[in-house]
Design a protein around this motif. Structure first.
Motif, PDB file in Angstrom:
ATOM      1  N   ASP A  71       5.644  -5.782   6.578  1.00  0.00           N
ATOM      2  CA  ASP A  71       5.566  -5.782   8.034  1.00  0.00           C
ATOM      3  C   ASP A  71       4.129  -6.100   8.457  1.00  0.00           C
ATOM      4  O   ASP A  71       3.187  -5.406   8.064  1.00  0.00           O
ATOM      5  CB  ASP A  71       5.998  -4.406   8.541  1.00  0.00           C
ATOM      6  N   PRO A  72       3.896  -7.114   9.299  1.00  0.00           N
ATOM      7  CA  PRO A  72       2.530  -7.473   9.699  1.00  0.00           C
ATOM      8  C   PRO A  72       1.893  -6.423  10.606  1.00  0.00           C
ATOM      9  O   PRO A  72       0.671  -6.376  10.744  1.00  0.00           O
ATOM     10  CB  PRO A  72       2.706  -8.805  10.430  1.00  0.00           C
ATOM     11  N   LEU A  73       2.663  -5.565  11.235  1.00  0.00           N
ATOM     12  CA  LEU A  73       2.115  -4.526  12.100  1.00  0.00           C
ATOM     13  C   LEU A  73       1.820  -3.230  11.354  1.00  0.00           C
ATOM     14  O   LEU A  73       1.205  -2.316  11.900  1.00  0.00           O
ATOM     15  CB  LEU A  73       3.072  -4.244  13.251  1.00  0.00           C
ATOM     16  N   ALA A  74       2.242  -3.128  10.114  1.00  0.00           N
ATOM     17  CA  ALA A  74       2.018  -1.921   9.328  1.00  0.00           C
ATOM     18  C   ALA A  74       0.551  -1.864   8.891  1.00  0.00           C
ATOM     19  O   ALA A  74      -0.049  -2.887   8.578  1.00  0.00           O
ATOM     20  CB  ALA A  74       2.926  -1.906   8.113  1.00  0.00           C
ATOM     21  N   PRO A  75      -0.034  -0.679   8.879  1.00  0.00           N
ATOM     22  CA  PRO A  75      -1.420  -0.556   8.435  1.00  0.00           C
ATOM     23  C   PRO A  75      -1.531  -0.831   6.937  1.00  0.00           C
ATOM     24  O   PRO A  75      -0.578  -0.604   6.192  1.00  0.00           O
ATOM     25  CB  PRO A  75      -1.784   0.886   8.758  1.00  0.00           C
ATOM     26  N   PRO A  76      -2.688  -1.312   6.500  1.00  0.00           N
ATOM     27  CA  PRO A  76      -2.858  -1.560   5.063  1.00  0.00           C
ATOM     28  C   PRO A  76      -2.808  -0.240   4.282  1.00  0.00           C
ATOM     29  O   PRO A  76      -3.065   0.829   4.838  1.00  0.00           O
ATOM     30  CB  PRO A  76      -4.238  -2.203   4.960  1.00  0.00           C
ATOM     31  N   PRO A  77      -2.488  -0.284   3.020  1.00  0.00           N
ATOM     32  CA  PRO A  77      -2.348   0.949   2.232  1.00  0.00           C
ATOM     33  C   PRO A  77      -3.662   1.747   2.155  1.00  0.00           C
ATOM     34  O   PRO A  77      -3.643   2.974   2.051  1.00  0.00           O
ATOM     35  CB  PRO A  77      -1.938   0.478   0.847  1.00  0.00           C
ATOM     36  N   GLU A  78      -4.797   1.069   2.225  1.00  0.00           N
ATOM     37  CA  GLU A  78      -6.073   1.776   2.152  1.00  0.00           C
ATOM     38  C   GLU A  78      -6.276   2.681   3.368  1.00  0.00           C
ATOM     39  O   GLU A  78      -7.012   3.667   3.314  1.00  0.00           O
ATOM     40  CB  GLU A  78      -7.246   0.788   2.086  1.00  0.00           C
ATOM     41  N   PHE A  79      -5.641   2.323   4.475  1.00  0.00           N
ATOM     42  CA  PHE A  79      -5.792   3.101   5.701  1.00  0.00           C
ATOM     43  C   PHE A  79      -5.365   4.545   5.487  1.00  0.00           C
ATOM     44  O   PHE A  79      -6.033   5.474   5.940  1.00  0.00           O
ATOM     45  CB  PHE A  79      -4.992   2.465   6.840  1.00  0.00           C
ATOM     46  N   SER A  80      -4.268   4.750   4.800  1.00  0.00           N
ATOM     47  CA  SER A  80      -3.763   6.112   4.572  1.00  0.00           C
ATOM     48  C   SER A  80      -4.765   6.937   3.777  1.00  0.00           C
ATOM     49  O   SER A  80      -5.019   8.099   4.095  1.00  0.00           O
ATOM     50  CB  SER A  80      -2.432   6.072   3.830  1.00  0.00           C
ATOM     51  N   PHE A 108      -7.843   7.572   6.070  1.00  0.00           N
ATOM     52  CA  PHE A 108      -7.458   8.524   7.105  1.00  0.00           C
ATOM     53  C   PHE A 108      -7.343   9.934   6.533  1.00  0.00           C
ATOM     54  O   PHE A 108      -7.808  10.901   7.132  1.00  0.00           O
ATOM     55  CB  PHE A 108      -6.134   8.094   7.755  1.00  0.00           C
ATOM     56  N   GLY A 109      -6.744  10.053   5.364  1.00  0.00           N
ATOM     57  CA  GLY A 109      -6.618  11.362   4.710  1.00  0.00           C
ATOM     58  C   GLY A 109      -7.976  11.945   4.358  1.00  0.00           C
ATOM     59  O   GLY A 109      -8.219  13.140   4.548  1.00  0.00           O
ATOM     60  N   LEU A 110      -8.890  11.110   3.872  1.00  0.00           N
ATOM     61  CA  LEU A 110     -10.229  11.572   3.523  1.00  0.00           C
ATOM     62  C   LEU A 110     -10.993  12.035   4.755  1.00  0.00           C
ATOM     63  O   LEU A 110     -11.615  13.104   4.758  1.00  0.00           O
ATOM     64  CB  LEU A 110     -10.991  10.458   2.799  1.00  0.00           C
ATOM     65  N   VAL A 111     -10.948  11.241   5.826  1.00  0.00           N
ATOM     66  CA  VAL A 111     -11.639  11.603   7.062  1.00  0.00           C
ATOM     67  C   VAL A 111     -11.060  12.891   7.634  1.00  0.00           C
ATOM     68  O   VAL A 111     -11.800  13.788   8.074  1.00  0.00           O
ATOM     69  CB  VAL A 111     -11.570  10.438   8.080  1.00  0.00           C
ATOM     70  N   THR A 112      -9.761  13.022   7.620  1.00  0.00           N
ATOM     71  CA  THR A 112      -9.114  14.232   8.120  1.00  0.00           C
ATOM     72  C   THR A 112      -9.551  15.453   7.316  1.00  0.00           C
ATOM     73  O   THR A 112      -9.861  16.513   7.884  1.00  0.00           O
ATOM     74  CB  THR A 112      -7.577  14.083   8.069  1.00  0.00           C
ATOM     75  N   THR A 113      -9.612  15.314   6.010  1.00  0.00           N
ATOM     76  CA  THR A 113     -10.036  16.411   5.146  1.00  0.00           C
ATOM     77  C   THR A 113     -11.479  16.817   5.444  1.00  0.00           C
ATOM     78  O   THR A 113     -11.793  18.010   5.549  1.00  0.00           O
ATOM     79  CB  THR A 113      -9.895  16.011   3.668  1.00  0.00           C
ATOM     80  N   VAL A 114     -12.369  15.847   5.601  1.00  0.00           N
ATOM     81  CA  VAL A 114     -13.780  16.137   5.893  1.00  0.00           C
ATOM     82  C   VAL A 114     -13.907  16.854   7.236  1.00  0.00           C
ATOM     83  O   VAL A 114     -14.658  17.827   7.370  1.00  0.00           O
ATOM     84  CB  VAL A 114     -14.621  14.844   5.851  1.00  0.00           C
TER      85      VAL A 114
END
Length: 101
Positions: free
Chosen positions: A2-11, A14-20
């Motif tokens: 899907d061209p609108l789906a975020p790239p896999p690195e985004f997850s 995002f998880g790292l930033v949320t954890t920090v």
């Protein structure tokens, strides 16, 4: 794909930033609790401690009105007697105080 789906690195990012961010919030809460407990152990109300400190500073001589020449010279003499200033500093400051008359 899907061209609108975020790239896999985004997850992962995002998880790292949320954890920090969550760890940062927990750290701030822990520090606040430790500081409040220490203040309470020392007999201070942690909610009013800043106001108490500001009142003490305002009431102290640190912000008092201009002291008399006699008071300033006595303080200068005390500093020299305690060895906190040398003779040259003493003479220079004494001349400045007496010059302000």
């Amino acid at each position: 794909m899907d061209p609108l789906a975020p790239p896999p690195e985004f997850s992962a990012v995002f998880g790292l930033v949320t954890t920090v961010v969550i760890l940062g919030i927990i750290g701030v809460i822990v520090v606040a609790i430790v500081n409040a407990k220490k203040a309470a152990d020392l007999g201070h109300n942690p909610l009013t401690m800043q106001t108490e400190l500001q009142a003490k500073v305002l009431d102290s001589q640190a912000l008092a009105a201009e002291r008399s020449v006699e008071e300033r010279l006595a303080e200068l003499e005390r500093l020299r007697a305690a060895g906190l200033i040398d003779d040259a500093e003493y003479e220079q400051t004494r001349a400045r105080i007496l010059g302000s008359l």
